[in-house]
Design a protein around this motif. Structure first.
Motif, mmCIF file in Angstrom:
data_model
loop_
_atom_site.group_PDB
_atom_site.id
_atom_site.type_symbol
_atom_site.label_atom_id
_atom_site.label_comp_id
_atom_site.label_asym_id
_atom_site.label_seq_id
_atom_site.Cartn_x
_atom_site.Cartn_y
_atom_site.Cartn_z
ATOM 1 N N ALA A 336 0.818 -1.209 0.000
ATOM 2 C CA ALA A 336 0.000 0.000 0.000
ATOM 3 C C ALA A 336 0.857 1.266 0.000
ATOM 4 C CB ALA A 336 -0.917 -0.005 1.217
ATOM 5 N N LEU A 337 1.949 1.249 0.759
ATOM 6 C CA LEU A 337 2.777 2.452 0.839
ATOM 7 C C LEU A 337 3.550 2.703 -0.456
ATOM 8 C CD1 LEU A 337 3.983 2.067 4.522
ATOM 9 C CD2 LEU A 337 2.737 4.033 3.620
ATOM 10 N N ASP A 338 3.950 1.618 -1.136
ATOM 11 C CA ASP A 338 4.679 1.773 -2.410
ATOM 12 C C ASP A 338 3.798 2.404 -3.487
ATOM 13 O OD1 ASP A 338 7.206 -0.495 -2.223
ATOM 14 O OD2 ASP A 338 5.487 -0.798 -0.914
ATOM 15 N N ALA A 339 2.485 2.325 -3.280
ATOM 16 C CA ALA A 339 1.552 2.742 -4.335
ATOM 17 C C ALA A 339 1.476 4.255 -4.529
ATOM 18 C CB ALA A 339 0.156 2.169 -4.059
ATOM 19 N N PHE A 340 2.295 5.020 -3.777
ATOM 20 C CA PHE A 340 2.403 6.464 -4.068
ATOM 21 C C PHE A 340 3.234 6.676 -5.326
ATOM 22 C CE2 PHE A 340 6.743 8.129 -3.542
ATOM 23 C CZ PHE A 340 7.386 6.957 -3.173
ATOM 24 N N PHE A 341 4.042 5.666 -5.685
ATOM 25 C CA PHE A 341 5.088 5.902 -6.687
ATOM 26 C C PHE A 341 4.545 6.170 -8.096
ATOM 27 C CE2 PHE A 341 9.400 4.844 -8.547
ATOM 28 C CZ PHE A 341 10.031 5.932 -7.941
ATOM 29 N N PRO A 342 3.433 5.545 -8.514
ATOM 30 C CA PRO A 342 2.898 5.944 -9.825
ATOM 31 C C PRO A 342 2.621 7.445 -9.877
ATOM 32 C CG PRO A 342 1.798 3.953 -9.051
ATOM 33 C CD PRO A 342 2.659 4.431 -7.919
ATOM 34 N N GLY A 343 2.120 7.998 -8.781
ATOM 35 C CA GLY A 343 1.829 9.433 -8.751
ATOM 36 C C GLY A 343 3.093 10.265 -8.882
ATOM 37 N N THR A 344 4.130 9.860 -8.190
ATOM 38 C CA THR A 344 5.398 10.607 -8.258
ATOM 39 C C THR A 344 6.015 10.478 -9.650
ATOM 40 O OG1 THR A 344 5.738 10.342 -5.895
ATOM 41 C CG2 THR A 344 7.696 10.824 -7.202
ATOM 42 N N LEU A 345 5.961 9.262 -10.197
ATOM 43 C CA LEU A 345 6.474 9.076 -11.562
ATOM 44 C C LEU A 345 5.695 9.943 -12.551
ATOM 45 C CD1 LEU A 345 6.921 5.177 -11.616
ATOM 46 C CD2 LEU A 345 8.777 6.859 -11.816
ATOM 47 N N ALA A 346 4.380 9.985 -12.379
ATOM 48 C CA ALA A 346 3.556 10.797 -13.282
ATOM 49 C C ALA A 346 3.923 12.274 -13.160
ATOM 50 C CB ALA A 346 2.076 10.580 -12.978
ATOM 51 N N LEU A 347 4.122 12.717 -11.941
ATOM 52 C CA LEU A 347 4.486 14.116 -11.709
ATOM 53 C C LEU A 347 5.844 14.442 -12.338
ATOM 54 C CD1 LEU A 347 3.463 16.657 -10.185
ATOM 55 C CD2 LEU A 347 4.692 15.841 -8.164
ATOM 56 N N SER A 348 6.695 13.437 -12.410
ATOM 57 C CA SER A 348 8.013 13.656 -13.018
ATOM 58 C C SER A 348 7.953 13.608 -14.539
ATOM 59 C CB SER A 348 9.008 12.593 -12.527
ATOM 60 O OG SER A 348 8.795 11.367 -13.219
ATOM 61 N N GLY A 349 6.799 13.200 -15.085
ATOM 62 C CA GLY A 349 6.649 13.117 -16.541
ATOM 63 C C GLY A 349 6.769 11.715 -17.090
ATOM 64 N N ASP A 350 7.056 10.730 -16.236
ATOM 65 C CA ASP A 350 7.219 9.352 -16.718
ATOM 66 C C ASP A 350 5.870 8.628 -16.675
ATOM 67 O OD1 ASP A 350 7.914 6.779 -17.334
ATOM 68 O OD2 ASP A 350 9.578 6.662 -15.901
ATOM 69 N N LEU A 351 5.024 8.954 -17.636
ATOM 70 C CA LEU A 351 3.671 8.402 -17.620
ATOM 71 C C LEU A 351 3.643 6.917 -17.972
ATOM 72 C CD1 LEU A 351 1.692 11.365 -19.218
ATOM 73 C CD2 LEU A 351 1.679 10.625 -16.833
ATOM 74 N N ASP A 352 4.640 6.478 -18.700
ATOM 75 C CA ASP A 352 4.666 5.074 -19.095
ATOM 76 C C ASP A 352 4.827 4.162 -17.872
ATOM 77 O OD1 ASP A 352 4.820 2.828 -20.787
ATOM 78 O OD2 ASP A 352 7.007 2.844 -20.550
ATOM 79 N N ARG A 353 5.911 4.397 -17.117
ATOM 80 C CA ARG A 353 6.103 3.571 -15.909
ATOM 81 C C ARG A 353 4.963 3.811 -14.913
ATOM 82 N NH1 ARG A 353 11.469 5.070 -16.867
ATOM 83 N NH2 ARG A 353 12.898 3.336 -17.249
ATOM 84 N N ALA A 354 4.528 5.063 -14.806
ATOM 85 C CA ALA A 354 3.461 5.385 -13.848
ATOM 86 C C ALA A 354 2.201 4.578 -14.153
ATOM 87 C CB ALA A 354 3.149 6.879 -13.905
ATOM 88 N N GLY A 355 1.804 4.527 -15.411
ATOM 89 C CA GLY A 355 0.582 3.810 -15.791
ATOM 90 C C GLY A 355 0.708 2.317 -15.541
#
Ligand code: DMJ
Length: 485
Positions: A336-355
Motif C-alpha cells: 500500500a505504501l509503495d503505491a504512491f510511486f505511480p503518482g510521483t512518476l507521473a508528476l516527473s513526466g514518466d507516464l509510461d512507468r506510472a501507468g
C-alpha cells in the motif's frame, strides 16, 4: 476564488450528465476497465471482478455525483470524530472513544483534516474548526514528538490551511511549531533525531530512515518562504543533502541510517515505507522551490531506482527490494505504501512507468477486494494482511487522471470508493481492516484518512479548478502548498 465556487460546482445540475451521456460513459468505462484488466496479464479474474463488480449506483454515478458522495463520507467520518473524540488526536471508530499520541492531545485530526474541509467547500465547519484550533492548541508541551509525523501532518496542515483561509493565527502556530522542532537537527551530521521535546528542545533516538530525514523540506521550505526565516529551509536542505551524500556507489539508499555516525544500519533499498517520501520530496522540492540541487538529486536517484528496483514480472510491472551496494535483488514485496510511486512518476513526466505500476497496484487491490499492506508480487500472495485506510493508490490515480485524462482512472476511483464504503464504513465513521481477506475491522481511523484518502478521492472526481496542480504541490500528507513567490 475556487474554494467558494466549489459547492455550486457540485450541486450545479449542468454538471450532472444527461442519461444518454451517462450510458455512453458507462460503456466506455467498462471497456476501459476491462482493457486495464487485460494489461495486468496473469492477475486473472480478480481484476475483472474488481473493475466491474461494484454497486450499480456507484457504477452509474457521474463524476459530480461521485465527488458529492465522497464529501458526504467525509462528513460522516468527521461527525464521528466530533461526537466521540473531539479535542483528541484520533477517533477509535469501533469502541467509539479516542486515542492521543502523547500525554497531551495535539488535535491531530482537526489540523490534518482542516484543508480537506476547505477544498470541499465546507466553509462553516472549517471556520469553527479553525477557531477551535486557535483557541485550544498549544505546542508548549513537555512531550517528545516524532519530528517527521508532526512535520508532515501538523506543520503541513497548518501551512496549507493558512494559505487556503488567510487566517494568520495558523501561520503563527506553524512558526511556533517549526521553531520547537528545529532542535531535532542539532546532530553531528545535521540529519534530524527521531524525537524532539516541544518544550525543552531535548532530542532522542539516532536510528532513523531516509523518509524521516529527507521529507521535511516542503514544510520547512514553505515556512521560510512565508515567514522570511531562512533557518528552516537551511536545516531541512542540509539534512536531505547529507543523506543523499551517503548514497551508495550505484546511487541507492538503504532502509536505516544512524544520524550521529552517518552509517547505514540497514542496506535494503526500496521505494516503500521508510524511504518513500525522500524520493517524493526530491522531486517536489525541485518543483515547488525551483531548487536545482534537488532536481539533480532526483534525476540521479530515479535512474538508480529504475535500474535496480524496477521489476518486470509475469504479474506486472513492480518495484521491489535490492541491496543498496550491489543492486542484487533481495525481495519481491510491494504494498500500500509503495503505491504512491505511480503518482510521483507521473508528476516527473514518466507516464509510461506510472501507468504500468498503477495497473499493478490496482490488481493488488482487486485481487483481495481491497488492498493489503504488502504482497509478494511474484506469487500475488499476502505478506502483511491489514488495510490501514491508506491513500497512496488513490493519490496515484488522481495524478494519472489529471495528466492523461484517461477515464479509467476515475473508474478505478469508483472501485476504491465501493470497497471503502463496503468494508471500512462503520455506523459512526471509518475503520481500518486487520485482515483484508476476512474484512475484519480494527479500532483505528488515522488522521490521514481525512487529510489524504478522502481528499484525493474527492479531487479525482472534481473539476481541475478544485485544486490547480500547476500552482500547488502536495506535501506527503496531501496538504497543498501554494507558490506565492
Ligand atoms: C501518511 O502519513 C503519509 O502519506 C506518509 O508519507 C506515508 N504514510 C501515511 C499514509 O499511508
Amino acid at each position: 476564488m475556487f474554494v467558494e465556487n466549489l459547492p455550486s460546482l457540485i450541486y450545479n445540475p449542468a454538471m450532472i450528465a444527461s442519461k444518454a451521456a451517462r450510458r455512453t460513459n458507462i460503456a466506455i468505462v467498462l471497456s476501459l476497465a476491462l482493457s486495464h484488466a487485460a494489461t495486468a496479464q496473469t492477475v486473472k479474474a480478480g481484476n475483472v471482478r474488481g473493475a466491474t463488480d461494484i454497486s450499480p449506483d456507484i457504477a452509474s454515478a457521474t463524476d459530480a455525483e461521485m465527488a458529492f458522495r465522497v464529501r458526504q463520507e467525509f462528513q460522516h467520518a468527521w461527525d464521528g470524530y466530533k461526537q466521540y473524540a473531539w479535542g483528541h488526536d484520533q477517533l477509535k471508530p469501533l469502541s467509539k472513544s479516542y486515542r492521543d499520541w502523547y500525554a497531551r492531545s495535539l488535535l491531530m485530526t482537526p489540523v490534518d483534516a482542516l484543508d480537506t474541509m476547505m477544498l470541499m467547500g465546507m466553509n462553516d465547519e472549517a471556520a469553527k474548526t479553525r477557531d477551535y484550533i486557535a483557541a485550544n492548541l498549544s505546542f508548549n508541551q513537555d512531550i517528545y514528538v516524532k519530528n517527521f509525523e508532526i512535520t508532515i501532518r501538523m506543520l503541513g496542515g497548518l501551512l496549507s490551511s493558512y494559505q487556503l483561509s488567510g487566517d494568520k493565527r495558523l501561520l503563527a502556530m506553524a512558526d511556533d511549531l517549526g521553531a520547537r522542532l528545529l532542535p531535532a537537527f542539532n546532530s553531528s551530521t545535521g540529519m534530524p533525531y527521531v524525537y524532539v521535546n516541544l518544550k525543552t528542545g531535548a532530542v532522542r533516538d539516532e536510528r532513523t530512515n531516509p523518509a524521516e530525514v529527507g521529507s521535511l523540506l516542503i514544510e520547512l521550505g514553505m515556512l521560510t518562504n512565508l515567514t522570511g526565516k531562512t533557518v528552516y529551509y537551511e536545516k531541512a536542505k542540509r539534512a536531505v543533502s547529507e543523506l543523499y551524500k551517503r548514497r551508495s556507489r550505484i546511487g541507492l539508499v538503504g532502509s536505516g541510517i544512524n544520524i550521529s555516525t552517518g552509517q547505514w544500519t540497514d542496506p535494503v533499498s526500496h521505494i516503500g515505507g521508510g524511504i518513500d517520501s525522500y524520493y517524493e520530496y526530491l522531486l517536489k522540492a525541485s518543483l515547488l522551490f525551483d531548487d536545482k540541487d534537488c532536481q539533480r538529486m532526483w534525476n540521479s536517484s530515479i535512474d538508480a531506482v529504475n535500474k535496480y528496483l524496477a521489476d518486470q514480472a509475469p504479474t506486472g510491472f513492480w518495484y521491489g527490494q535490492a541491496n543498496m551496494n550491489t543492486g542484487d535483488r533481495v525481495d519481491n514485496y510491494f504494498g500500500a505504501l509503495d503505491a504512491f510511486f505511480p503518482g510521483t512518476l507521473a508528476l516527473s513526466g514518466d507516464l509510461d512507468r506510472a501507468g504500468k505500476l498503477e495497473d499493478s497496484a490496482f490488481a493488488m487491490w482487486t485481487k483481495f477486494g481491497i488492498e493489503p499492506e504488502q504482497i509478494n508480487y511474484k506469487k500475488m500472495t499476502i505478506a502483511s494482511n491489514g488495510y490501514e485506510l491508506r491513500p497512496e493508490i488513490i493519490e496515484s490515480a488522481f495524478y494519472l487522471y489529471r495528466f492523461t485524462r484517461d477515464p479509467s482512472y476515475r473508474e478505478m476511483g469508483k472501485v476504491f470508493f465501493d470497497s471503502l464504503t463496503k468494508y471500512c464504513r462503520t455506523d459512526v465513521a471509518y475503520a481500518a481492516l486487520s485482515d483484508v481477506k476476512k474484512k475484519t475491522k480494527k479500532d483505528e481511523m488515522e488522521s490521514y484518512f481525512l487529510a489524504e484518502t478522502l481528499k484525493y478521492l474527492y479531487l479525482l472526481f472534481s473539476p481541475d479548478n478544485a485544486l490547480d496542480l500547476s500552482r500547488n504541490v502536495f506535501n506527503t500528507e496531501a496538504h497543498p502548498m501554494h507558490r506565492t513567490w
